[in-house]
Design an enzyme around this catalytic site. Sequence first.
Site, PDB file in Angstrom:
ATOM      1  N   GLU A 150      43.216  22.985  51.561  1.00 33.45           N
ATOM      2  CA  GLU A 150      43.896  24.182  52.058  1.00 33.45           C
ATOM      3  C   GLU A 150      43.673  24.344  53.565  1.00 33.45           C
ATOM      4  O   GLU A 150      43.122  25.348  54.030  1.00 33.45           O
ATOM      5  CB  GLU A 150      43.442  25.425  51.302  1.00 33.45           C
ATOM      6  N   GLU A 307      46.228  23.457  42.293  1.00 34.51           N
ATOM      7  CA  GLU A 307      45.289  24.482  41.825  1.00 34.51           C
ATOM      8  C   GLU A 307      46.063  25.666  41.282  1.00 34.51           C
ATOM      9  O   GLU A 307      47.056  26.091  41.886  1.00 34.51           O
ATOM     10  CB  GLU A 307      44.452  25.041  42.982  1.00 34.51           C
TER      11      GLU A 307
HETATM   12  C1  GAL Z   1      41.563  28.056  46.755  1.00 35.75           C
HETATM   13  C2  GAL Z   1      40.582  26.987  47.174  1.00 35.75           C
HETATM   14  C3  GAL Z   1      39.567  26.684  46.097  1.00 35.75           C
HETATM   15  C4  GAL Z   1      39.050  27.962  45.503  1.00 35.75           C
HETATM   16  C5  GAL Z   1      40.197  28.768  44.966  1.00 35.75           C
HETATM   17  C6  GAL Z   1      39.787  30.063  44.303  1.00 35.75           C
HETATM   18  O1  GAL Z   1      41.982  28.758  47.868  1.00 35.75           O
HETATM   19  O2  GAL Z   1      41.240  25.799  47.539  1.00 35.75           O
HETATM   20  O3  GAL Z   1      38.515  25.938  46.663  1.00 35.75           O
HETATM   21  O4  GAL Z   1      38.387  28.681  46.498  1.00 35.75           O
HETATM   22  O5  GAL Z   1      41.059  29.090  46.013  1.00 35.75           O
HETATM   23  O6  GAL Z   1      40.886  30.772  43.817  1.00 35.75           O
END
Ligand code: GAL
Length: 672
Positions: A150, A307
């Site tokens: 990110e 994710e």
């Molecule tokens: C994203 C990040 C992850 C984790 C996740 C939590 O922004 O890439 O490492 O922090 O959010 O929702």
Amino acid sequence: MRRWQGDGIYFGGDYNPEQWPEETWSEDVDLMRQAGVNLVSVGIFSWALLEPTPGRFEFGWLDRVLDLLHDGGVQVDLATATASPPPWLARAHPQTLPRRAGGAILWPGGRQAYCPSSPVFRERSLELVRAVAGRYAEHPAVVMWHVSNELGCHNVHCYCDVSAEAFRGWLRERYGDLDRLNDAWGTAFWSQRYGDWAEINPPRDAPTFANPTQQLDFLRFSSDEQRAQLRAEREVLQTLVRQPITTNFMIGLGVKYMDYHSWASDVDLVSNDHYLTAADPQAHLGLALAADHTRGVAGGDPWLLMEHSTSAVNWQPRNVAKLPGQMRRNSLAHVARGADGVLFFQWRASRAGAEKFHSALVPHAGPDTKVFREVCQLGADLRALAEVRGSRVDADVAILFDWEAWWGVELDSHPSADVTYADRLNALYGSLWRAGVTADIVHPSTDLNGYRLVLVPTLYLVRDADVAALHRYVEAGGTAAVTYFSGIVDADDHIRLGGYPGAFRELLGVRTEEFFPLREGEQVHLDDGSTADVWTEWVHPDAAEVLASYTDGPLPGVPALTRHRVGDGAAWYVGTRLDEPATDRLVARLLAEADVRPAAPAPSGVEVVRRRDADRTWLFAINHTDTEVRLPAHGVELLTGGYCVGELALPAGEVAVVREDRPDAVAVKEVP
Ligand code: GAL
């Protein structure tokens, strides 16, 4: 571009074994196999463990993790591990720490505490990339490389002296000489003229509004600086590894400052992270929009959901958990909209650290839980959907989106703080969603041939070439609709003179002489029964047909909605902020005029999308309501293995994916 490998849908998540004793790792792999996990992202935040002191690398633990995963048949998306530098970097090189606009330093202790323009950070991070890639390029578990994490999530804007110098370099590159910069920034105003590059700074805290073009250029520069890290890491990887390279984007209306349209060519496959605003009962619309936008950034190709969450996150004010069935609907909605993989943050819920209350595939309570059972179910679902991999999504509608227009429209000192970029985009997208129509969300420079309808919400900043292309599209028979506060400025944020909506005046056949923004809460009414708020403007329908006018408010009798025939097509202008029912009616008219049909006639609250390859189509139907619904479909339902003849009965909260028979094949099929 490197191709992705494998032939099913990817399923898995971030795996952070370094947070756990080694005894846990084999149980992890056993549970992954049980759940059908086939891809995990490893090493994302491992820099401090991989390089505990400068220049000394320790790979033993990662060797063991990758071997174990490989033995268990789980593939790896290996991170370059540069996402967050270890504390020793800041101690040895304090100038790598980022600064806010007011000068405050952002210290280590969270993550991403580095200045994106820091040459020291760049050098040390690339050394790590070389070490990791050199060691694991040939590891049989590794099928993909994951640059950083990110990029720009927390440190996109740095105002330190190192950034200031880099900003000057970027400006020299853009403008060549100071006269051009002074002209572009309009520095004749407020005595801002620059006589030397050294006088220029990032838009640090100032007594009042900073120069808008300076602000806009700083946003462009900041996105480019993050992109430069991606490109630098990619360059190193390309010399050492053969697997495809990606990084997780954050496409959605919560993250504003990375211009991913410009980044897309730097990855072999587009991946995205998406988190619901869980407290919002309509959050699945935001999910669909983000997925359609990710596909737009990917140029229509399949993409990877890197994710999302199995249930609650930890970073919202109230972290609402997902109800039974919701994760499955969410995950499969991404697949419906072109994802060929769904991964989560993270595999096992942490015991310690800032994210210990974030959900995971394996919760604190262990595998005997609703979450893990649903994870196993999802794994089985994705196996059943393997055949959709590589197919594309049908979309007859394009929505034009430009990060620069977003940055521009939300700069300060504008006519109304209630005009935001997301507002009309969400409104139009919501109406399409309710009508069962899928849209590609694309950059204004995208080739529009092939779309039946093009929607242009709040495109405040627009380039001449893109306006001309839209004009040609309409002339050739297309339908377009533009909403207020579009076409107002050029790329320098200079007003297009002669009346609003500037760049779109000719296409729309209207000329606005003055804006009349409304007071907070004030409503106006139109003579077609619509209600609106926030914005009105004094439109002259020079060449356009008037479809509706105000009956009250500051401009009774003035047109609010117009339509202009151009060649074989038509361009509509929406000069006010219609409420939801009126936006639904408007979109229904536009769909009818452009002859756009839903993927299937579906009852309200049911999401329908169609994916297609050279010779097959799949209808995805997701029931977001709490009652059973029926919709027309014929073919094999892949998630249950059943067969539908003409009709699909979809229970409350359920998802179906039908491999569709051609309608002429239906008559000969029997219910099994
Ligand atoms: C994203 C990040 C992850 C984790 C996740 C939590 O922004 O890439 O490492 O922090 O959010 O929702």
